[in-house]
Scaffold this active site. Structure first.
Site, PDB file in Angstrom:
ATOM      1  N   ILE A   1       9.124   4.927   2.362  1.00  0.00           N
ATOM      2  CA  ILE A   1       9.955   4.536   1.221  1.00  0.00           C
ATOM      3  C   ILE A   1      11.267   5.323   1.281  1.00  0.00           C
ATOM      4  O   ILE A   1      12.339   4.799   0.963  1.00  0.00           O
ATOM      5  CB  ILE A   1       9.192   4.740  -0.105  1.00  0.00           C
ATOM      6  CG1 ILE A   1       8.027   3.734  -0.160  1.00  0.00           C
ATOM      7  CG2 ILE A   1      10.115   4.587  -1.319  1.00  0.00           C
ATOM      8  CD1 ILE A   1       7.059   3.946  -1.290  1.00  0.00           C
TER       9      ILE A   1
ATOM     10  N   LYS B   1       3.297  14.578  -7.534  1.00  0.00           N
ATOM     11  CA  LYS B   1       2.861  15.065  -6.217  1.00  0.00           C
ATOM     12  C   LYS B   1       3.631  16.329  -5.866  1.00  0.00           C
ATOM     13  O   LYS B   1       4.860  16.347  -5.941  1.00  0.00           O
ATOM     14  CB  LYS B   1       3.117  13.963  -5.183  1.00  0.00           C
ATOM     15  CG  LYS B   1       2.858  14.391  -3.741  1.00  0.00           C
ATOM     16  CD  LYS B   1       3.124  13.239  -2.778  1.00  0.00           C
ATOM     17  CE  LYS B   1       3.061  13.688  -1.351  1.00  0.00           C
ATOM     18  NZ  LYS B   1       3.494  12.635  -0.408  1.00  0.00           N
TER      19      LYS B   1
ATOM     20  N   PRO C   1       3.750  21.877   1.415  1.00  0.00           N
ATOM     21  CA  PRO C   1       4.258  21.791   0.043  1.00  0.00           C
ATOM     22  C   PRO C   1       5.711  21.310  -0.012  1.00  0.00           C
ATOM     23  O   PRO C   1       6.447  21.453   0.956  1.00  0.00           O
ATOM     24  CB  PRO C   1       4.190  23.248  -0.420  1.00  0.00           C
ATOM     25  CG  PRO C   1       4.402  24.047   0.839  1.00  0.00           C
ATOM     26  CD  PRO C   1       3.855  23.221   1.978  1.00  0.00           C
TER      27      PRO C   1
ATOM     28  N   VAL D   1       0.817  -1.223   0.000  1.00  0.00           N
ATOM     29  CA  VAL D   1       0.000   0.000   0.000  1.00  0.00           C
ATOM     30  C   VAL D   1       0.849   1.272   0.000  1.00  0.00           C
ATOM     31  O   VAL D   1       0.302   2.370  -0.030  1.00  0.00           O
ATOM     32  CB  VAL D   1      -0.966   0.044   1.210  1.00  0.00           C
ATOM     33  CG1 VAL D   1      -2.101  -0.916   1.021  1.00  0.00           C
ATOM     34  CG2 VAL D   1      -0.230  -0.210   2.510  1.00  0.00           C
TER      35      VAL D   1
HETATM   36  P1  FAD Z   1       6.563  -6.188   2.678  1.00  0.00           P
HETATM   37  O1  FAD Z   1       5.865  -5.456   1.614  1.00  0.00           O
HETATM   38  O2  FAD Z   1       5.721  -6.781   3.774  1.00  0.00           O
HETATM   39  O3  FAD Z   1       7.407  -7.340   1.999  1.00  0.00           O
HETATM   40  C1  FAD Z   1       7.895  -8.420   2.745  1.00  0.00           C
HETATM   41  C2  FAD Z   1       8.470  -9.465   1.799  1.00  0.00           C
HETATM   42  O4  FAD Z   1       9.058 -10.497   2.587  1.00  0.00           O
HETATM   43  C3  FAD Z   1       7.450 -10.125   0.894  1.00  0.00           C
HETATM   44  O5  FAD Z   1       7.996 -10.282  -0.397  1.00  0.00           O
HETATM   45  C4  FAD Z   1       7.252 -11.489   1.522  1.00  0.00           C
HETATM   46  O6  FAD Z   1       6.886 -12.457   0.577  1.00  0.00           O
HETATM   47  C5  FAD Z   1       8.639 -11.742   2.070  1.00  0.00           C
HETATM   48  N1  FAD Z   1       8.653 -12.722   3.154  1.00  0.00           N
HETATM   49  C6  FAD Z   1       8.252 -12.574   4.428  1.00  0.00           C
HETATM   50  N2  FAD Z   1       8.390 -13.728   5.116  1.00  0.00           N
HETATM   51  C7  FAD Z   1       8.913 -14.627   4.252  1.00  0.00           C
HETATM   52  C8  FAD Z   1       9.273 -15.979   4.349  1.00  0.00           C
HETATM   53  N3  FAD Z   1       9.105 -16.695   5.471  1.00  0.00           N
HETATM   54  N4  FAD Z   1       9.755 -16.587   3.256  1.00  0.00           N
HETATM   55  C9  FAD Z   1       9.931 -15.900   2.101  1.00  0.00           C
HETATM   56  N5  FAD Z   1       9.599 -14.617   1.940  1.00  0.00           N
HETATM   57  C10 FAD Z   1       9.091 -13.999   3.008  1.00  0.00           C
HETATM   58  N6  FAD Z   1       5.303   4.205   2.638  1.00  0.00           N
HETATM   59  C11 FAD Z   1       5.441   5.335   1.923  1.00  0.00           C
HETATM   60  O7  FAD Z   1       6.562   5.756   1.664  1.00  0.00           O
HETATM   61  N7  FAD Z   1       4.341   6.003   1.478  1.00  0.00           N
HETATM   62  C12 FAD Z   1       3.087   5.610   1.791  1.00  0.00           C
HETATM   63  O8  FAD Z   1       2.129   6.231   1.351  1.00  0.00           O
HETATM   64  C13 FAD Z   1       2.925   4.482   2.622  1.00  0.00           C
HETATM   65  N8  FAD Z   1       1.700   4.060   3.009  1.00  0.00           N
HETATM   66  C14 FAD Z   1       1.601   2.990   3.852  1.00  0.00           C
HETATM   67  C15 FAD Z   1       0.359   2.628   4.397  1.00  0.00           C
HETATM   68  C16 FAD Z   1       0.273   1.568   5.304  1.00  0.00           C
HETATM   69  C17 FAD Z   1      -1.034   1.232   5.916  1.00  0.00           C
HETATM   70  C18 FAD Z   1       1.411   0.808   5.622  1.00  0.00           C
HETATM   71  C19 FAD Z   1       1.327  -0.370   6.544  1.00  0.00           C
HETATM   72  C20 FAD Z   1       2.627   1.155   5.073  1.00  0.00           C
HETATM   73  C21 FAD Z   1       2.743   2.247   4.228  1.00  0.00           C
HETATM   74  N9  FAD Z   1       3.974   2.637   3.738  1.00  0.00           N
HETATM   75  C22 FAD Z   1       4.091   3.776   3.003  1.00  0.00           C
HETATM   76  C23 FAD Z   1       5.155   1.833   4.002  1.00  0.00           C
HETATM   77  C24 FAD Z   1       5.472   0.966   2.787  1.00  0.00           C
HETATM   78  O9  FAD Z   1       4.347   0.234   2.402  1.00  0.00           O
HETATM   79  C25 FAD Z   1       6.608   0.028   3.137  1.00  0.00           C
HETATM   80  O10 FAD Z   1       7.683   0.771   3.615  1.00  0.00           O
HETATM   81  C26 FAD Z   1       7.041  -0.730   1.931  1.00  0.00           C
HETATM   82  O11 FAD Z   1       5.969  -1.362   1.321  1.00  0.00           O
HETATM   83  C27 FAD Z   1       8.104  -1.720   2.269  1.00  0.00           C
HETATM   84  O12 FAD Z   1       7.583  -2.905   2.756  1.00  0.00           O
HETATM   85  P2  FAD Z   1       8.583  -4.098   2.913  1.00  0.00           P
HETATM   86  O13 FAD Z   1       9.155  -4.410   1.593  1.00  0.00           O
HETATM   87  O14 FAD Z   1       9.508  -3.775   4.029  1.00  0.00           O
HETATM   88  O15 FAD Z   1       7.647  -5.279   3.439  1.00  0.00           O
END
Ligand code: FAD
Length: 503
Positions: A349, A81, A99, A50
């Site tokens: 991000i 943006k 802004p 998201v």
């Molecule tokens: P995830 O997306 O959870 O990825 C985790 C990965 O690990 C997946 O590929 C999964 O398959 C893998 N994995 C986990 N366990 C295992 C396992 N046992 N075996 C193999 N693979 C595994 N950030 C912004 O900058 N702007 C925004 O507008 C923003 N809105 C957000 C809104 C919400 C509600 C939330 C919760 C977050 C938001 N963020 C936003 C933050 C942003 O979404 C995250 O920083 C970004 O998506 C990074 O996520 P990630 O890659 O760390 O984790």
């Protein structure tokens, strides 16, 4: 460094935004087979998906990768943006913008903010937004890239993107795989450690396949598969300051014009985001489960969409805070595994980007020297804490008293750094950026003034210009910005002409 100290195998655990951004950066810099990089992800587990609103620093990352921006925008169905629009934060019915880019121009070595406060003290309470090209662009749904013109606000327009998180991960995956990163599908079932020093030595997938590594980058999301579940690095809980611990999200069909702005609307027990993309709108309600139930929050969100929902709403759970050590032994946590604060200022991000650039700056050999690790952790702690305090300001500086949620936030004790910053501003209207903290004085000024904190005084240096000249200059600045905004094309027209993903 001798050959046997060189890192030969890097393993990235997770293929969300954090995993693929890290893979893309390593693909770009670890050239010519210096180190083999493998990324493991599980389609069965999936990603958070998201995170779709960014801040201008993403342009640095894109330039570092050498991306073609129009191609990137098309492939991620992105929009541009210029600001965040905060609705109902100070009071219900009140709106302000945070802004990108400055207000006005500094004059005679004195900050523009001080001049605006001087004008305000004279009873000429000009709308602060009219001194910001980005705010006007956001209000009028206009956009263009900076045209390089010197001495014009059009020359330096700062902007960021809204993009589809799933398409962004796909885009980066293509980039990384083209540069030698190997993707491995599979769910990790167990993690093996060295019996002597506790370093992670390998991971084993459910299929039985073992993947060995020298350095492991934990991008496994909230679960922190390596950094927490294996190494038990510990988590600092900030939910007493940032009590939102759930978000219900749902994309909906586009409605109306595409604005170059992320909207954050304060709600009875949290806030709602609206992120317009080329093909849909991203929406969510970040809320405190202490103050509203999931069913109520979901109903509230569904009643406040600009178009029909595209899928069923889904809820994410989190705890605001950060990992006590985001680098421990030979594991570096990047992304949600390193910590999370609600996306009120679209900073997550960016924190991934900071984690990657700091990792590159402290890139280890097999000695994993502790002073490097300590410095990495120290500088990441600084980033998180300063952003945290900026987020808390949005809640602390509210006048809302319509629900127990807002009463709690208005009255809560705050961290010392924020208290000092607020006291300084409330007195003399001064803001100082500490050690390159992410949010600069313009950002703090936008939120202070936007949320209704007006200082008792202002920098006396702003009074040294005589009244007539001063007022003439202020009027001229405002007029130059208004004229510049007239030249900007509509945001929608700009996308159609340059990077239309829907054509
Ligand atoms: P995830 O997306 O959870 O990825 C985790 C990965 O690990 C997946 O590929 C999964 O398959 C893998 N994995 C986990 N366990 C295992 C396992 N046992 N075996 C193999 N693979 C595994 N950030 C912004 O900058 N702007 C925004 O507008 C923003 N809105 C957000 C809104 C919400 C509600 C939330 C919760 C977050 C938001 N963020 C936003 C933050 C942003 O979404 C995250 O920083 C970004 O998506 C990074 O996520 P990630 O890659 O760390 O984790």
């Amino acid at each position: 460094m001798t050959e046997n100290q060189r890192l030969r195998r890097v393993v990235i655990v997770g293929g969300g935004t954090a995993g693929w951004m890290t893979a893309a950066a390593l693909g770009r810099f670890l050239k010519d087979g210096y180190t083999q990089v493998t990324l493991v992800e599980s389609e069965a587990i999936g990603t958070v998906g998201v995170g779709e609103s960014t801040i201008p620093q993403i342009n640095i990352f894109n330039r570092m990768l050498g991306l073609d921006e129009n191609d990137f925008v098309k492939k991620t169905k992105a929009t541009f943006k210029l600001a965040i629009e905060f609705r109902d934060w100070k009071q219900i019915g009140h709106t302000y913008h945070h802004p990108f880019g400055p207000y006005g121009v500094d004059m005679e070595g004195v900050s523009f903010h001080a001049y605006w406060l001087r004008q305000h003290a004279m009873g000429l309470s000009d709308d602060l937004g009219e001194f910001s090209l980005q705010t006007i662009g956001a209000r009028l749904d206009k956009f263009m890239r900076p045209n390089g013109q010197p001495n014009s606000p059009l020359g330096t327009i700062a902007y960021a993107f809204h993009f589809d998180a799933g398409l962004y991960a796909k885009f980066l995956r293509e980039y990384a795989e083209a540069r030698g990163i190997v993707r491995q599908e599979g769910k990790i079932a167990s993690v093996q450690q060295d019996g002597l020093n506790g370093h992670v030595t390998s991971i084993t997938l459910e299929s039985g396949q073992v993947i060995e590594g020298d350095l492991f980058i934990d991008c496994s999301g909230f679960r922190g598969l390596l950094i927490e579940q294996t190494l038990k690095a510990g988590y600092e809980d900030w939910s007493h300051w940032l009590p939102n611990d759930r978000a219900v999200a749902v994309p909906c069909e586009s409605g109306g014009s595409i604005s170059p702005v992320t909207r954050a609307t304060a709600r009875p027990a949290g806030w709602q985001w609206r992120i317009p993309l080329q093909h849909r709108i991203g929406n969510g309600y970040a809320y405190s489960s202490q103050h509203i139930s999931e069913d109520e929050a979901t109903a509230y969100l569904l009643n406040n969409l600009d178009g029909a929902p595209i899928i069923d709403p889904f809820t994410l759970k989190f705890t605001a805070g950060r990992r006590k050590k985001s680098w421990d032994k030979n594991v570096v946590a990047i992304g949600l595994s390193a910590g999370f604060m609600e996306p009120l200022e679209s900073q997550s991000i960016h924190l991934i980007q900071v984690g990657i650039s700091r990792l590159l700056a402290h890139f280890p050999d097999r000695n994993f020297r502790q002073p490097d690790i300590d410095r990495y952790n120290r500088t990441m702690t600084f980033e998180y804490e300063k952003i945290r305090d900026f987020l808390i300001l949005h809640y602390k500086a509210t006048e809302r008293s319509d629900t127990p949620y807002w009463d709690y936030l208005r009255e809560m004790p705050i961290p010392d750094y924020l208290a000092d910053k607020m006291a300084l501003f409330k007195g003399s209207g001064r803001i100082f950026r500490e050690n390159e903290e992410l949010f600069n004085d313009t950002s703090w000024f936008a939120v202070f003034v936007g949320q209704g904190i007006m200082p008792e005084g202002h920098d006396p240096m702003a009074d040294t210009m005589d009244d007539k000249l001063f007022l003439a200059r202020m009027a001229e600045i405002k007029s130059v910005i208004a004229k510049s905004a007239e030249v900007m094309p509509g945001h929608f027209e700009f996308i159609k002409a340059n990077c239309d993903a829907m054509a």
